[in-house]
Design an enzyme around this catalytic site. Structure first.
Site, mmCIF file in Angstrom:
data_model
loop_
_atom_site.group_PDB
_atom_site.id
_atom_site.type_symbol
_atom_site.label_atom_id
_atom_site.label_comp_id
_atom_site.label_asym_id
_atom_site.label_seq_id
_atom_site.Cartn_x
_atom_site.Cartn_y
_atom_site.Cartn_z
ATOM 1 N N ASP A 260 1.083 -3.106 0.205
ATOM 2 C CA ASP A 260 1.285 -1.725 -0.252
ATOM 3 C C ASP A 260 1.755 -0.840 0.891
ATOM 4 O O ASP A 260 2.621 0.031 0.715
ATOM 5 C CB ASP A 260 -0.021 -1.198 -0.845
ATOM 6 C CG ASP A 260 0.177 0.112 -1.600
ATOM 7 O OD1 ASP A 260 1.275 0.314 -2.132
ATOM 8 O OD2 ASP A 260 -0.758 0.922 -1.636
ATOM 9 N N ASP A 367 -3.459 1.058 -8.152
ATOM 10 C CA ASP A 367 -4.547 1.521 -7.281
ATOM 11 C C ASP A 367 -5.865 1.563 -8.041
ATOM 12 O O ASP A 367 -6.910 1.135 -7.527
ATOM 13 C CB ASP A 367 -4.198 2.902 -6.727
ATOM 14 C CG ASP A 367 -2.892 2.891 -5.960
ATOM 15 O OD1 ASP A 367 -2.610 1.872 -5.307
ATOM 16 O OD2 ASP A 367 -2.154 3.888 -6.008
#
Length: 449
Positions: A260, A367
């Protein structure tokens, strides 16, 4: 006589001319002697002074207005920043609570019953090295699949294959809202011994899934859409918790946070390219991929409005008294508003409610999923210890708060996983290996702190 008289008259006339109207020279201007031009300039000087005073006054007012606008922008950013921190804490907390409650009550999601196709290597071995190797191999396969699918999505978006992307997202939402919800309700009813016939269950699932598809992919109330996105994230997290091996889950969480970081911050990262392409086209990112604290999914809305709002305020500073407030607050909730309307709604003439609705922070559903996977795995594998679960929960919220603080400082898209996942992993292993044995010894020896 006549000649002398005429000469005297000429001399008198010359002297009178010389004394009456002296010639104008630079010397008189420099010494400041009175002259007709001097008097004219002196008469004009107050006008120029007044104009200069007016110009300086306008400049002072404009600088004061600029400073006032800057201070107001700072206050608004602090105010809405703190507010939206809370507005993100609430959905993240709700998603993790749903996952924790399910893990603690429904035994189906803690039982070992197979693995995903993306993690083919088993961990049913006594050798620590072999188990670690298998978890690393599973992680490599899982991250490779995520990278390939993300790049595939970016390529489709770059070449404007919107119908294919919408079909892909609609199929994923259908599977989550209908099939996964059916499995979830079946296990919950089985755990609490609730009897329900199949026609009634089919009607419940149909209503739940149909309303969710309309709210996510078309339009609907903001809170209902947010509730469905939270539920989708929780269902996906429960699937990962069920079918990911224990060691592979922890290694995958660490690797996905590194990925990420690279995908968002690197110049050629796929997620950064996706966001930049959407900003160049002035198009919204798909709502099925992003949780937003407001209904408007405008990519780069915060940065562009921050750049264009001061000029808009300067342009309307002299006319702001005669402008009226907008009355379409409820209409804006149920539609995607163009960027010009977003900027208009964020000007001084807009009401506070419109500003609260349209200023939003967006968080990817991935997330939510990986936050919940971390907390759920901690709840499932920490021998039912609440200290470890609460430590991971608090660690994720602290990491999210620090991420939002960095977002307010850098004012650019930032990855939300690295800080929270790092804190969560550190808190999990430290609490599970240090705090939990210490508390168990205190309880065994009847010591209370």
């Amino acid at each position: 006589m006549n000649t002398s008289d005429s000469e005297e008259e000429l001399c008198n006339e010359r002297t009178s001319l010389m004394t009456g109207s002296p010639p104008i020279s630079s010397y008189h201007v420099e010494t400041g002697l009175p002259s007709s031009v001097d008097t004219q300039t002196k008469r004009r000087r107050p006008v120029t002074n007044q104009s200069n005073n007016r110009e300086t006054h306008h400049e002072g007012v404009s600088t004061e207005r600029d400073s006032t606008a800057d201070s107001e922008d700072e206050e608004l950013s602090l105010k809405y920043g703190a507010k939206h921190v809370i507005m993100l804490f609430v959905p993240v907390t709700l998603c993790m609570i749903v996952v924790i409650a399910t893990i603690k009550s429904v035994s189906f999601y803690t039982e070992k019953g197979g693995q995903l196709i993306y993690t083919p290597f088993t961990e049913d071995t006594t050798s620590v090295g072999q188990r670690l190797l298998n978890s690393v191999l599973n992680t490599l396969i899982m991250i490779s699949v995520i990278v390939v699918m993300t790049i595939f999505l970016v390529v489709l978006y770059k070449y404007r294959c919107y119908k294919f992307i919408h079909g892909w997202l609609i199929l994923s939402s259908l599977m989550l809202l209908f099939w996964f919800s059916f499995l979830y309700l079946g296990e919950v009813f089985k755990t609490y011994n609730v009897a329900m016939d199949y026609p009634t269950l089919a009607l419940v699932i149909w209503n739940f899934g149909a309303v969710g598809m309309v709210c996510i992919h078309w339009k609907g109330p903001l809170q209902l859409q947010q509730a469905y996105l939270i539920m989708i994230s929780a269902l996906m997290a429960l699937v990962f918790i069920k079918y990911l091996p224990e060691w592979s889950a922890w290694v995958i969480l660490g690797a996905i946070s590194v990925y990420d970081l690279i995908a968002v911050l690197c110049p050629k990262g796929p997620l950064r390219m996706l966001v930049e392409t959407a900003q160049e086209r002035n198009e919204p990112i798909f709502p099925a991929l992003i949780y937003s604290s407001a209904m408007i999914w405008m990519v780069g809305m915060t940065e562009q409005s921050a750049v264009q709002q001061p000029s808009h305020q300067e342009r309307n500073s002299d006319e702001e008294v005669g402008q009226s407030h907008h009355d379409n607050t409820e209409d804006n909730r149920n539609m995607v508003v163009p960027e010009t309307e977003v900027h208009g709604a964020q000007s001084r003439t807009s009401s506070a409610e419109e500003l609260e609705e349209e200023r939003g922070i967006k968080l990817g559903l991935g997330d939510f999923i990986f936050y919940s996977v971390l907390v759920g795995k901690a709840s499932a594998t920490a021998s039912g210890d609440w200290n470890t679960t609460l430590a991971c929960f608090v660690a994720i919220l602290i990491g999210l708060c620090l991420t939002l603080l960095l977002l307010a400082i850098f004012k650019k898209a930032l990855p939300a996983l690295p800080i929270s996942i790092t804190f969560g992993l550190v808190f999990y292993f430290s609490t599970d290996n240090l705090v939990r044995p210490f508390m168990d010894n205190l309880a065994a020896h009847q010591f209370y702190i």
